[in-house]
Design a protein around this motif. Structure first.
Motif, PDB file in Angstrom:
ATOM      1  N   VAL A   1       0.866  -1.215  -0.087  1.00 43.78           N
ATOM      2  CA  VAL A   1       0.010  -0.219   0.055  1.00 43.78           C
ATOM      3  C   VAL A   1       0.879   1.227   0.139  1.00 43.78           C
ATOM      4  CG1 VAL A   1      -1.880   1.203   1.232  1.00 43.78           C
ATOM      5  CG2 VAL A   1      -1.611  -1.224   1.219  1.00 43.78           C
ATOM      6  N   VAL A   2       0.758   2.196  -1.018  1.00 39.75           N
ATOM      7  CA  VAL A   2       1.503   3.553  -1.000  1.00 39.75           C
ATOM      8  C   VAL A   2       0.566   4.649  -0.501  1.00 39.75           C
ATOM      9  CG1 VAL A   2       2.838   4.979  -2.393  1.00 39.75           C
ATOM     10  CG2 VAL A   2       2.720   2.541  -2.990  1.00 39.75           C
TER      11      VAL A   2
ATOM     12  N   ARG B   1       1.457 -11.119   3.159  1.00 43.20           N
ATOM     13  CA  ARG B   1       2.499 -10.256   3.454  1.00 43.20           C
ATOM     14  C   ARG B   1       2.034  -8.732   3.035  1.00 43.20           C
ATOM     15  NH1 ARG B   1       7.476  -9.244   4.900  1.00 43.20           N
ATOM     16  NH2 ARG B   1       8.970  -8.225   3.503  1.00 43.20           N
ATOM     17  N   THR B   2       1.965  -7.940   4.073  1.00 44.92           N
ATOM     18  CA  THR B   2       1.282  -6.543   3.754  1.00 44.92           C
ATOM     19  C   THR B   2       2.574  -5.578   4.096  1.00 44.92           C
ATOM     20  OG1 THR B   2      -0.799  -7.676   3.991  1.00 44.92           O
ATOM     21  CG2 THR B   2      -0.576  -4.874   3.928  1.00 44.92           C
ATOM     22  N   GLY B   3       2.631  -4.545   3.205  1.00 43.26           N
ATOM     23  CA  GLY B   3       3.429  -3.396   3.554  1.00 43.26           C
ATOM     24  C   GLY B   3       2.827  -1.929   3.377  1.00 43.26           C
ATOM     25  N   VAL B   4       3.049  -1.123   4.065  1.00 41.60           N
ATOM     26  CA  VAL B   4       2.494   0.373   3.831  1.00 41.60           C
ATOM     27  C   VAL B   4       3.704   1.369   3.833  1.00 41.60           C
ATOM     28  CG1 VAL B   4       1.263   2.089   4.660  1.00 41.60           C
ATOM     29  CG2 VAL B   4       0.465   0.117   5.114  1.00 41.60           C
ATOM     30  N   ALA B   5       3.971   1.872   2.764  1.00 38.51           N
ATOM     31  CA  ALA B   5       4.876   3.033   2.558  1.00 38.51           C
ATOM     32  C   ALA B   5       4.158   4.370   2.475  1.00 38.51           C
ATOM     33  CB  ALA B   5       5.818   2.858   1.326  1.00 38.51           C
TER      34      ALA B   5
ATOM     35  N   LEU C   1       7.758   8.161   6.021  1.00 37.75           N
ATOM     36  CA  LEU C   1       8.491   9.282   5.788  1.00 37.75           C
ATOM     37  C   LEU C   1       9.050   8.876   4.328  1.00 37.75           C
ATOM     38  CD1 LEU C   1      10.609  10.348   8.650  1.00 37.75           C
ATOM     39  CD2 LEU C   1       8.393  11.315   7.958  1.00 37.75           C
ATOM     40  N   GLN C   2       8.417   8.092   3.615  1.00 39.42           N
ATOM     41  CA  GLN C   2       8.671   7.419   2.310  1.00 39.42           C
ATOM     42  C   GLN C   2       7.759   8.072   1.286  1.00 39.42           C
ATOM     43  OE1 GLN C   2      11.408   5.930   1.835  1.00 39.42           O
ATOM     44  NE2 GLN C   2      11.962   5.919   3.846  1.00 39.42           N
ATOM     45  N   ARG C   3       8.423   8.924   0.373  1.00 36.97           N
ATOM     46  CA  ARG C   3       7.382   9.659  -0.764  1.00 36.97           C
ATOM     47  C   ARG C   3       7.839   8.796  -2.033  1.00 36.97           C
ATOM     48  NH1 ARG C   3       7.174  16.126  -1.880  1.00 36.97           N
ATOM     49  NH2 ARG C   3       5.691  15.937  -3.830  1.00 36.97           N
TER      50      ARG C   3
ATOM     51  N   SER D   1      13.708   1.062  -2.940  1.00 36.74           N
ATOM     52  CA  SER D   1      12.828   0.334  -3.652  1.00 36.74           C
ATOM     53  C   SER D   1      12.069  -0.759  -3.189  1.00 36.74           C
ATOM     54  CB  SER D   1      13.359   0.161  -5.145  1.00 36.74           C
ATOM     55  OG  SER D   1      14.359  -1.101  -4.793  1.00 36.74           O
ATOM     56  N   LEU D   2      10.978  -1.022  -3.378  1.00 34.27           N
ATOM     57  CA  LEU D   2      10.235  -2.230  -2.719  1.00 34.27           C
ATOM     58  C   LEU D   2       9.484  -2.967  -3.810  1.00 34.27           C
ATOM     59  CD1 LEU D   2       8.390  -0.364   0.302  1.00 34.27           C
ATOM     60  CD2 LEU D   2      10.181  -1.808   0.231  1.00 34.27           C
ATOM     61  N   LYS D   3       9.327  -4.048  -3.604  1.00 29.83           N
ATOM     62  CA  LYS D   3       8.682  -4.922  -4.706  1.00 29.83           C
ATOM     63  C   LYS D   3       7.381  -5.794  -4.266  1.00 29.83           C
ATOM     64  CE  LYS D   3      12.724  -5.898  -7.720  1.00 29.83           C
ATOM     65  NZ  LYS D   3      13.379  -6.636  -8.334  1.00 29.83           N
TER      66      LYS D   3
END
Length: 521
Positions: free
Chosen positions: A216-217, A236-240, A286-288, A311-313
Protein backbone atom coordinates in the motif's frame (compact mmCIF):
# COMPACT_ATOMS: atom_id res chain seq x y z
CA UNK A 1 -7.72 26.33 37.00
CA UNK A 2 -8.69 22.71 36.26
CA UNK A 3 -12.29 21.56 36.74
CA UNK A 4 -13.12 18.55 38.89
CA UNK A 5 -13.53 16.16 35.95
CA UNK A 6 -10.16 17.09 34.44
CA UNK A 7 -8.48 16.78 37.83
CA UNK A 8 -9.87 13.27 38.23
CA UNK A 9 -8.57 12.22 34.82
CA UNK A 10 -5.18 13.84 35.38
CA UNK A 11 -4.81 12.24 38.82
CA UNK A 12 -5.30 8.82 37.23
CA UNK A 13 -2.58 9.56 34.66
CA UNK A 14 -0.15 10.88 37.27
CA UNK A 15 -0.33 7.57 39.13
CA UNK A 16 1.96 6.31 36.33
CA UNK A 17 4.75 8.64 37.50
CA UNK A 18 7.45 6.49 39.11
CA UNK A 19 10.36 8.93 39.55
CA UNK A 20 9.95 12.14 41.60
CA UNK A 21 10.73 15.44 39.88
CA UNK A 22 10.11 19.14 40.33
CA UNK A 23 8.51 21.90 38.32
CA UNK A 24 10.41 25.20 38.40
CA UNK A 25 8.27 28.17 37.36
CA UNK A 26 9.45 31.60 36.23
CA UNK A 27 6.70 34.11 36.97
CA UNK A 28 6.02 37.85 37.15
CA UNK A 29 3.02 39.81 38.43
CA UNK A 30 0.93 39.39 35.26
CA UNK A 31 -2.49 37.73 35.08
CA UNK A 32 -1.04 34.99 32.89
CA UNK A 33 1.60 34.20 35.52
CA UNK A 34 -1.10 33.90 38.15
CA UNK A 35 -3.06 31.64 35.80
CA UNK A 36 -0.02 29.42 35.25
CA UNK A 37 0.69 29.31 39.00
CA UNK A 38 -2.86 28.10 39.63
CA UNK A 39 -2.47 25.37 36.99
CA UNK A 40 0.82 24.14 38.44
CA UNK A 41 -0.55 24.11 41.99
CA UNK A 42 -3.47 22.02 40.75
CA UNK A 43 -1.01 19.53 39.22
CA UNK A 44 1.25 19.11 42.26
CA UNK A 45 -1.83 18.78 44.45
CA UNK A 46 -2.74 15.56 42.62
CA UNK A 47 0.45 13.58 43.37
CA UNK A 48 3.25 13.41 45.92
CA UNK A 49 5.76 12.61 43.17
CA UNK A 50 5.90 16.19 41.82
CA UNK A 51 7.01 19.31 43.72
CA UNK A 52 6.83 22.97 42.70
CA UNK A 53 9.19 25.91 42.99
CA UNK A 54 8.29 29.40 41.79
CA UNK A 55 11.72 31.01 41.98
CA UNK A 56 12.84 30.35 38.40
CA UNK A 57 14.74 33.10 36.59
CA UNK A 58 14.06 32.29 32.94
CA UNK A 59 13.73 35.38 30.74
CA UNK A 60 10.40 34.18 29.35
CA UNK A 61 7.63 34.71 31.89
CA UNK A 62 5.41 32.91 32.52
CA UNK A 63 7.24 29.65 31.84
CA UNK A 64 8.25 26.49 33.65
CA UNK A 65 10.73 23.64 33.32
CA UNK A 66 10.50 20.00 34.37
CA UNK A 67 13.59 18.81 36.25
CA UNK A 68 14.35 15.32 37.55
CA UNK A 69 17.12 14.87 40.15
CA UNK A 70 20.14 13.11 38.68
CA UNK A 71 18.99 13.70 35.11
CA UNK A 72 19.89 16.54 32.75
CA UNK A 73 16.58 17.27 31.05
CA UNK A 74 16.11 20.44 29.02
CA UNK A 75 12.32 20.70 28.69
CA UNK A 76 10.38 23.95 29.16
CA UNK A 77 6.96 25.38 28.36
CA UNK A 78 6.74 29.16 27.82
CA UNK A 79 3.08 29.97 28.28
CA UNK A 80 0.12 28.01 29.60
CA UNK A 81 -0.18 24.69 27.75
CA UNK A 82 -3.92 24.25 27.62
CA UNK A 83 -6.12 23.71 24.55
CA UNK A 84 -4.48 21.27 22.14
CA UNK A 85 -1.24 21.46 24.14
CA UNK A 86 -2.70 20.07 27.37
CA UNK A 87 -1.98 16.58 26.07
CA UNK A 88 1.62 17.66 25.47
CA UNK A 89 1.85 18.78 29.09
CA UNK A 90 0.44 15.49 30.40
CA UNK A 91 2.84 13.42 28.27
CA UNK A 92 5.79 15.56 29.40
CA UNK A 93 4.85 15.03 33.06
CA UNK A 94 4.63 11.28 32.53
CA UNK A 95 7.85 10.95 30.53
CA UNK A 96 9.94 13.11 32.88
CA UNK A 97 8.40 11.03 35.68
CA UNK A 98 9.79 7.84 34.21
CA UNK A 99 6.80 6.48 32.29
CA UNK A 100 8.10 4.81 29.10
CA UNK A 101 7.24 6.11 25.64
CA UNK A 102 5.44 4.01 23.03
CA UNK A 103 8.11 4.97 20.49
CA UNK A 104 9.73 2.01 18.74
CA UNK A 105 12.83 0.72 20.55
CA UNK A 106 15.14 1.30 17.57
CA UNK A 107 13.99 4.92 17.27
CA UNK A 108 14.57 5.50 21.01
CA UNK A 109 18.11 4.18 20.65
CA UNK A 110 18.68 6.42 17.65
CA UNK A 111 17.56 9.47 19.66
CA UNK A 112 19.80 8.54 22.59
CA UNK A 113 22.77 8.22 20.26
CA UNK A 114 22.57 11.73 18.79
CA UNK A 115 25.74 13.73 19.47
CA UNK A 116 26.19 17.51 19.46
CA UNK A 117 24.19 20.37 20.94
CA UNK A 118 20.61 20.94 19.82
CA UNK A 119 18.68 23.89 21.27
CA UNK A 120 15.14 23.69 19.84
CA UNK A 121 12.40 26.34 20.12
CA UNK A 122 8.87 25.64 18.88
CA UNK A 123 6.28 28.38 18.47
CA UNK A 124 2.73 27.05 18.75
CA UNK A 125 -0.83 28.27 19.10
CA UNK A 126 -3.32 26.70 21.48
CA UNK A 127 -5.80 26.13 18.63
CA UNK A 128 -3.27 24.44 16.33
CA UNK A 129 -3.93 20.72 15.80
CA UNK A 130 -0.56 20.24 14.07
CA UNK A 131 1.56 21.75 16.85
CA UNK A 132 1.24 19.03 19.51
CA UNK A 133 3.00 16.48 17.30
CA UNK A 134 6.09 18.71 17.09
CA UNK A 135 6.00 19.73 20.76
CA UNK A 136 5.55 16.15 21.94
CA UNK A 137 8.28 14.82 19.64
CA UNK A 138 10.88 17.36 20.77
CA UNK A 139 9.87 17.06 24.42
CA UNK A 140 10.40 13.31 24.28
CA UNK A 141 13.75 13.74 22.55
CA UNK A 142 14.78 16.17 25.30
CA UNK A 143 13.84 13.60 27.94
CA UNK A 144 15.81 10.85 26.19
CA UNK A 145 18.97 12.79 25.32
CA UNK A 146 20.60 15.59 27.39
CA UNK A 147 22.18 16.95 24.18
CA UNK A 148 18.70 17.96 23.04
CA UNK A 149 16.92 20.89 24.73
CA UNK A 150 13.45 22.15 23.90
CA UNK A 151 11.22 25.06 24.81
CA UNK A 152 7.64 25.21 23.54
CA UNK A 153 6.47 28.82 23.19
CA UNK A 154 2.89 30.09 22.92
CA UNK A 155 3.17 32.52 20.02
CA UNK A 156 0.02 34.41 21.02
CA UNK A 157 1.48 35.10 24.47
CA UNK A 158 4.97 36.09 23.32
CA UNK A 159 3.98 38.37 20.48
CA UNK A 160 7.20 40.38 20.66
CA UNK A 161 9.20 37.30 19.68
CA UNK A 162 6.73 36.42 16.95
CA UNK A 163 7.02 39.92 15.49
CA UNK A 164 10.81 39.99 15.76
CA UNK A 165 11.20 36.64 14.05
CA UNK A 166 8.43 37.36 11.51
CA UNK A 167 6.58 34.16 12.45
CA UNK A 168 3.29 33.85 10.58
CA UNK A 169 2.72 30.11 10.64
CA UNK A 170 2.77 27.50 13.38
CA UNK A 171 4.33 25.26 14.32
CA UNK A 172 7.57 27.13 13.57
CA UNK A 173 10.71 25.37 14.79
CA UNK A 174 14.10 26.93 15.44
CA UNK A 175 17.34 25.04 16.05
CA UNK A 176 20.24 26.89 17.68
CA UNK A 177 18.61 30.18 16.75
CA UNK A 178 18.05 29.37 13.06
CA UNK A 179 14.87 28.28 11.26
CA UNK A 180 14.71 24.47 11.31
CA UNK A 181 11.28 23.77 9.88
CA UNK A 182 7.59 24.64 9.74
CA UNK A 183 4.55 22.42 9.92
CA UNK A 184 3.89 19.03 11.40
CA UNK A 185 6.89 16.85 12.28
CA UNK A 186 7.29 13.70 14.30
CA UNK A 187 10.35 12.18 15.94
CA UNK A 188 11.32 10.25 12.80
CA UNK A 189 11.11 13.37 10.61
CA UNK A 190 13.21 15.42 13.03
CA UNK A 191 15.76 12.61 13.29
CA UNK A 192 15.99 12.44 9.49
CA UNK A 193 17.05 16.10 9.47
CA UNK A 194 19.60 16.02 12.30
CA UNK A 195 20.90 12.46 11.83
CA UNK A 196 22.11 12.86 8.26
CA UNK A 197 22.98 9.21 7.72
CA UNK A 198 19.59 7.91 8.81
CA UNK A 199 17.84 8.26 5.43
CA UNK A 200 20.51 6.28 3.59
CA UNK A 201 20.46 3.55 6.24
CA UNK A 202 16.67 3.29 6.08
CA UNK A 203 16.70 3.21 2.26
CA UNK A 204 19.21 0.37 2.23
CA UNK A 205 17.20 -1.54 4.82
CA UNK A 206 13.96 -1.07 2.84
CA UNK A 207 15.50 -2.19 -0.45
CA UNK A 208 16.58 -5.43 1.16
CA UNK A 209 13.05 -6.44 2.18
CA UNK A 210 11.36 -9.46 0.62
CA UNK A 211 8.56 -8.83 -1.86
CA UNK A 212 5.12 -8.07 -0.42
CA UNK A 213 1.88 -9.72 -1.44
CA UNK A 214 0.23 -6.30 -1.13
CA UNK A 215 2.12 -3.01 -0.96
CA UNK A 216 0.00 0.00 0.00
CA UNK A 217 1.45 3.37 -1.00
CA UNK A 218 -0.08 6.02 1.26
CA UNK A 219 -1.10 6.08 4.92
CA UNK A 220 -4.34 8.05 5.00
CA UNK A 221 -7.79 6.56 5.68
CA UNK A 222 -7.82 4.64 2.37
CA UNK A 223 -4.31 3.28 2.88
CA UNK A 224 -4.94 2.30 6.50
CA UNK A 225 -8.17 0.51 5.59
CA UNK A 226 -6.48 -1.32 2.70
CA UNK A 227 -3.63 -2.45 4.97
CA UNK A 228 -5.99 -3.80 7.63
CA UNK A 229 -8.10 -5.73 5.15
CA UNK A 230 -5.01 -7.21 3.50
CA UNK A 231 -3.35 -8.17 6.79
CA UNK A 232 -6.53 -9.88 7.99
CA UNK A 233 -6.21 -12.22 5.01
CA UNK A 234 -2.89 -13.41 6.40
CA UNK A 235 -0.81 -12.19 3.46
CA UNK A 236 2.45 -10.22 3.59
CA UNK A 237 1.44 -6.56 3.75
CA UNK A 238 3.48 -3.36 3.67
CA UNK A 239 2.57 0.32 3.91
CA UNK A 240 4.91 3.03 2.63
CA UNK A 241 3.65 6.51 3.51
CA UNK A 242 5.00 10.02 3.31
CA UNK A 243 3.18 10.71 6.59
CA UNK A 244 0.78 8.33 8.25
CA UNK A 245 -2.65 9.93 8.51
CA UNK A 246 -2.36 11.98 5.33
CA UNK A 247 -4.75 14.88 4.81
CA UNK A 248 -6.68 13.87 7.94
CA UNK A 249 -3.82 15.32 10.01
CA UNK A 250 -4.74 18.79 8.71
CA UNK A 251 -8.45 18.46 9.48
CA UNK A 252 -9.89 20.05 12.60
CA UNK A 253 -13.43 18.97 13.48
CA UNK A 254 -14.78 15.68 12.09
CA UNK A 255 -18.46 15.13 12.78
CA UNK A 256 -19.56 12.86 9.92
CA UNK A 257 -17.44 9.73 10.44
CA UNK A 258 -20.16 7.20 11.10
CA UNK A 259 -20.35 5.87 14.70
CA UNK A 260 -17.97 8.59 15.93
CA UNK A 261 -20.05 11.60 16.87
CA UNK A 262 -17.16 14.04 17.02
CA UNK A 263 -13.38 13.84 16.79
CA UNK A 264 -10.35 15.73 15.45
CA UNK A 265 -8.10 14.84 12.55
CA UNK A 266 -4.87 14.11 14.46
CA UNK A 267 -6.79 11.97 16.96
CA UNK A 268 -8.39 9.95 14.16
CA UNK A 269 -5.01 9.61 12.40
CA UNK A 270 -3.45 8.17 15.57
CA UNK A 271 -6.35 5.74 15.91
CA UNK A 272 -5.92 4.62 12.30
CA UNK A 273 -2.21 3.94 12.82
CA UNK A 274 -2.78 2.14 16.12
CA UNK A 275 -5.39 -0.06 14.42
CA UNK A 276 -3.00 -0.94 11.59
CA UNK A 277 -0.26 -1.77 14.09
CA UNK A 278 -2.54 -4.36 15.68
CA UNK A 279 -1.76 -6.52 12.64
CA UNK A 280 1.45 -7.80 11.07
CA UNK A 281 1.88 -4.83 8.75
CA UNK A 282 5.31 -3.48 7.85
CA UNK A 283 4.90 0.31 8.16
CA UNK A 284 7.55 2.42 6.44
CA UNK A 285 7.03 6.11 7.23
CA UNK A 286 8.56 9.26 5.68
CA UNK A 287 8.70 7.59 2.27
CA UNK A 288 7.60 9.65 -0.72
CA UNK A 289 7.05 7.58 -3.85
CA UNK A 290 8.90 8.66 -6.99
CA UNK A 291 8.02 6.02 -9.61
CA UNK A 292 5.94 2.92 -10.26
CA UNK A 293 7.63 0.28 -12.42
CA UNK A 294 4.86 -2.14 -13.38
CA UNK A 295 5.42 -5.82 -14.00
CA UNK A 296 5.95 -6.51 -17.71
CA UNK A 297 4.55 -10.02 -17.66
CA UNK A 298 2.11 -12.07 -15.61
CA UNK A 299 3.74 -13.52 -12.53
CA UNK A 300 6.41 -10.82 -12.32
CA UNK A 301 6.64 -8.24 -9.52
CA UNK A 302 5.70 -4.57 -9.52
CA UNK A 303 8.31 -2.16 -8.14
CA UNK A 304 7.89 1.20 -6.40
CA UNK A 305 10.86 3.51 -5.97
CA UNK A 306 11.08 6.33 -3.43
CA UNK A 307 12.84 9.69 -3.21
CA UNK A 308 14.97 8.30 -0.38
CA UNK A 309 16.59 5.93 -2.87
CA UNK A 310 14.72 2.89 -1.55
CA UNK A 311 12.71 0.49 -3.68
CA UNK A 312 10.10 -2.12 -2.80
CA UNK A 313 8.63 -4.99 -4.81
CA UNK A 314 5.19 -6.53 -4.56
CA UNK A 315 2.79 -8.88 -6.29
CA UNK A 316 0.03 -6.26 -6.08
CA UNK A 317 0.08 -2.53 -5.34
CA UNK A 318 -2.62 -0.29 -3.90
CA UNK A 319 -2.14 3.43 -4.60
CA UNK A 320 -3.66 5.61 -1.86
CA UNK A 321 -1.53 8.75 -1.95
CA UNK A 322 -4.46 11.11 -1.36
CA UNK A 323 -4.54 14.81 -2.16
CA UNK A 324 -3.11 18.11 -0.93
CA UNK A 325 -4.26 21.71 -0.67
CA UNK A 326 -4.56 23.41 -4.05
CA UNK A 327 -2.42 26.53 -4.39
CA UNK A 328 -3.41 29.71 -6.22
CA UNK A 329 -0.41 29.61 -8.56
CA UNK A 330 0.08 33.39 -8.62
CA UNK A 331 3.25 35.49 -8.28
CA UNK A 332 4.31 35.93 -4.67
CA UNK A 333 2.48 32.90 -3.29
CA UNK A 334 5.52 30.63 -2.95
CA UNK A 335 7.78 33.45 -1.73
CA UNK A 336 5.40 34.30 1.11
CA UNK A 337 4.23 30.82 2.08
CA UNK A 338 4.34 30.68 5.90
CA UNK A 339 5.11 34.41 5.81
CA UNK A 340 1.48 35.40 5.55
CA UNK A 341 0.21 32.87 3.00
CA UNK A 342 -1.41 30.08 5.03
CA UNK A 343 -3.60 27.03 4.51
CA UNK A 344 -4.77 26.25 8.06
CA UNK A 345 -6.96 28.89 9.74
CA UNK A 346 -7.18 26.86 12.96
CA UNK A 347 -3.39 26.65 13.28
CA UNK A 348 -2.28 30.08 12.14
CA UNK A 349 -5.32 32.24 12.85
CA UNK A 350 -4.22 33.27 16.38
CA UNK A 351 -1.00 34.74 14.97
CA UNK A 352 -3.08 37.32 13.08
CA UNK A 353 -5.03 38.60 16.07
CA UNK A 354 -6.13 42.18 15.45
CA UNK A 355 -4.88 42.15 11.84
CA UNK A 356 -6.52 42.16 8.42
CA UNK A 357 -6.66 38.93 6.43
CA UNK A 358 -8.20 37.47 3.29
CA UNK A 359 -9.74 34.07 2.64
CA UNK A 360 -9.55 32.77 -0.93
CA UNK A 361 -12.47 30.49 -1.78
CA UNK A 362 -16.23 30.58 -1.27
CA UNK A 363 -16.96 26.91 -0.75
CA UNK A 364 -17.69 25.35 2.64
CA UNK A 365 -14.01 25.34 3.65
CA UNK A 366 -13.52 28.98 2.73
CA UNK A 367 -16.66 30.24 4.43
CA UNK A 368 -15.97 28.19 7.57
CA UNK A 369 -12.46 29.63 7.65
CA UNK A 370 -13.78 33.18 7.32
CA UNK A 371 -16.27 32.60 10.15
CA UNK A 372 -13.57 31.21 12.44
CA UNK A 373 -11.10 33.98 11.63
CA UNK A 374 -13.68 36.72 12.13
CA UNK A 375 -13.65 35.95 15.84
CA UNK A 376 -9.87 36.51 16.04
CA UNK A 377 -8.73 39.06 13.47
CA UNK A 378 -9.74 42.67 12.88
CA UNK A 379 -11.22 42.15 9.42
CA UNK A 380 -11.75 39.35 6.90
CA UNK A 381 -12.08 39.81 3.14
CA UNK A 382 -13.42 36.71 1.40
CA UNK A 383 -12.72 36.51 -2.33
CA UNK A 384 -14.68 34.10 -4.55
CA UNK A 385 -13.87 33.51 -8.23
CA UNK A 386 -17.48 32.69 -9.13
CA UNK A 387 -20.34 35.16 -9.17
CA UNK A 388 -21.75 33.72 -5.94
CA UNK A 389 -20.62 31.69 -2.95
CA UNK A 390 -20.86 27.89 -3.17
CA UNK A 391 -21.05 27.16 0.55
CA UNK A 392 -24.10 25.70 2.29
CA UNK A 393 -26.87 28.20 2.98
CA UNK A 394 -26.55 27.89 6.77
CA UNK A 395 -22.88 28.85 6.56
CA UNK A 396 -23.62 31.79 4.28
CA UNK A 397 -26.23 33.13 6.69
CA UNK A 398 -23.72 33.03 9.52
CA UNK A 399 -21.03 34.66 7.37
CA UNK A 400 -23.19 37.59 6.27
CA UNK A 401 -24.24 38.22 9.88
CA UNK A 402 -20.66 39.08 10.88
CA UNK A 403 -19.83 42.79 10.97
CA UNK A 404 -16.10 42.47 10.21
CA UNK A 405 -16.39 40.36 7.04
CA UNK A 406 -16.52 41.62 3.46
CA UNK A 407 -17.38 39.28 0.59
CA UNK A 408 -16.12 40.03 -2.92
CA UNK A 409 -17.40 37.76 -5.69
CA UNK A 410 -16.22 37.50 -9.30
CA UNK A 411 -12.72 38.14 -7.98
CA UNK A 412 -9.65 36.44 -9.44
CA UNK A 413 -6.56 36.74 -7.25
CA UNK A 414 -3.59 37.65 -9.47
CA UNK A 415 -0.71 38.46 -7.10
CA UNK A 416 0.47 38.28 -3.50
CA UNK A 417 2.25 41.47 -2.39
CA UNK A 418 4.93 41.67 0.28
CA UNK A 419 7.86 43.67 1.60
CA UNK A 420 10.39 40.84 1.34
CA UNK A 421 9.68 39.62 4.87
CA UNK A 422 5.91 39.24 5.06
CA UNK A 423 2.65 39.68 3.17
CA UNK A 424 1.38 43.23 2.82
CA UNK A 425 -1.56 42.71 0.48
CA UNK A 426 -2.97 41.04 -2.61
CA UNK A 427 -4.11 42.08 -6.07
CA UNK A 428 -7.29 40.73 -7.63
CA UNK A 429 -9.05 41.24 -10.96
CA UNK A 430 -12.70 42.18 -10.98
CA UNK A 431 -13.97 39.66 -13.55
CA UNK A 432 -16.89 41.92 -14.47
CA UNK A 433 -14.93 45.12 -15.17
CA UNK A 434 -11.45 43.58 -15.73
CA UNK A 435 -10.10 46.22 -13.32
CA UNK A 436 -7.19 45.31 -11.03
CA UNK A 437 -7.69 46.16 -7.36
CA UNK A 438 -5.44 45.92 -4.30
CA UNK A 439 -6.39 44.88 -0.78
CA UNK A 440 -3.97 45.79 2.02
CA UNK A 441 -3.68 43.03 4.62
CA UNK A 442 -1.26 40.88 6.61
CA UNK A 443 -2.50 37.35 5.97
CA UNK A 444 -4.00 35.21 3.19
CA UNK A 445 -5.73 31.89 3.88
CA UNK A 446 -6.09 29.74 0.74
CA UNK A 447 -9.12 27.41 0.71
CA UNK A 448 -9.71 26.42 -2.94
CA UNK A 449 -9.86 22.64 -2.87
CA UNK A 450 -7.51 19.73 -3.36
CA UNK A 451 -5.06 18.32 -5.93
CA UNK A 452 -4.40 14.56 -6.26
CA UNK A 453 -0.87 13.40 -5.35
CA UNK A 454 -0.28 11.58 -8.62
CA UNK A 455 2.45 13.47 -10.49
CA UNK A 456 4.83 10.56 -9.97
CA UNK A 457 2.46 8.29 -11.92
CA UNK A 458 2.19 10.31 -15.15
CA UNK A 459 2.91 8.15 -18.16
CA UNK A 460 2.59 4.95 -16.14
CA UNK A 461 -1.17 4.42 -15.87
CA UNK A 462 -4.34 6.21 -16.97
CA UNK A 463 -5.08 9.53 -15.27
CA UNK A 464 -7.76 12.14 -15.87
CA UNK A 465 -6.74 15.62 -17.05
CA UNK A 466 -7.01 16.67 -13.36
CA UNK A 467 -4.53 13.96 -12.39
CA UNK A 468 -6.96 11.56 -10.74
CA UNK A 469 -6.24 7.83 -11.13
CA UNK A 470 -8.98 6.25 -13.23
CA UNK A 471 -10.48 3.24 -11.41
CA UNK A 472 -13.40 0.92 -12.05
CA UNK A 473 -15.99 -0.30 -9.56
CA UNK A 474 -13.46 -2.71 -8.05
CA UNK A 475 -10.70 -0.12 -7.60
CA UNK A 476 -8.71 -1.54 -10.52
CA UNK A 477 -6.49 0.79 -12.53
CA UNK A 478 -5.40 0.40 -16.15
CA UNK A 479 -2.53 -1.83 -14.96
CA UNK A 480 -3.23 -5.46 -13.95
CA UNK A 481 -2.41 -6.01 -10.30
CA UNK A 482 -2.36 -2.27 -9.50
CA UNK A 483 -5.32 -0.84 -7.59
CA UNK A 484 -6.11 2.61 -6.20
CA UNK A 485 -8.35 4.11 -3.53
CA UNK A 486 -9.26 7.38 -1.86
CA UNK A 487 -8.92 11.02 -2.86
CA UNK A 488 -6.28 10.31 -5.52
CA UNK A 489 -8.86 8.46 -7.64
CA UNK A 490 -11.86 9.34 -9.79
CA UNK A 491 -14.28 8.21 -7.07
CA UNK A 492 -16.54 11.22 -6.38
CA UNK A 493 -17.06 12.94 -3.03
CA UNK A 494 -13.73 13.24 -1.23
CA UNK A 495 -14.79 12.17 2.24
CA UNK A 496 -12.99 10.19 4.95
CA UNK A 497 -15.74 7.61 5.27
CA UNK A 498 -15.73 7.04 1.51
CA UNK A 499 -11.94 6.70 1.42
CA UNK A 500 -12.10 4.04 4.15
CA UNK A 501 -14.63 2.02 2.16
CA UNK A 502 -12.68 2.40 -1.07
CA UNK A 503 -9.50 1.24 0.66
CA UNK A 504 -11.24 -1.91 1.86
CA UNK A 505 -12.65 -2.53 -1.61
CA UNK A 506 -9.27 -2.13 -3.30
CA UNK A 507 -7.69 -4.50 -0.79
CA UNK A 508 -10.32 -7.17 -1.33
CA UNK A 509 -9.87 -6.78 -5.08
CA UNK A 510 -6.10 -7.16 -4.72
CA UNK A 511 -6.60 -10.35 -2.69
CA UNK A 512 -8.97 -11.68 -5.32
CA UNK A 513 -6.36 -10.90 -7.99
CA UNK A 514 -3.71 -12.79 -6.01
CA UNK A 515 -5.94 -15.86 -5.73
CA UNK A 516 -6.84 -15.87 -9.41
CA UNK A 517 -3.31 -15.21 -10.65
CA UNK A 518 -1.84 -18.00 -8.52
CA UNK A 519 -4.53 -20.60 -9.26
CA UNK A 520 -3.48 -23.47 -11.55
CA UNK A 521 -4.82 -23.42 -15.11
Amino acid sequence: MLDANLKTQLKAYLEKVTQPFEIVASLDDSDKSRELSALLHDIVGLTDKISLREDGNDARKPSFSLNRPGADIGLRFAGIPMGHEFTSLVLALLQVGGHPSKLAAEVIEQVKGIQGRFEFETYFSLSCQNCPDVVQALNLMAVLNPNIRHVAIDGALFQDEVERRQIMSVPSIYLNGEVFGQGRMGVEEILAKIDTGAAARDAEKMSGKDAFDVLVVGGGPAGASAAIYAARKGIRTGVAAERFGGQVLDTMAIENFISVQETEGPKLARALEEHVRQYEVDIMNLQRASALIPAKHAGELHEVTFESGASLKAKTVILATGARWREMGVPGEKEYKAKGVCFCPHCDGPLFKGKRVAVIGGGNSGVEAAIDLAGIVAHVTLLEFDSKLRADAVLQRKLFSLPNVEVISSAQTTEVKGDGQKVTGLVYKDRNSEALKTVELEGIFVQIGLLPNSEWLKGTLELTPRGEIIVDARGETSLPGVFAAGDVTTVPYKQIVIAVGEGAKASLSAFDHLIRSSAPA
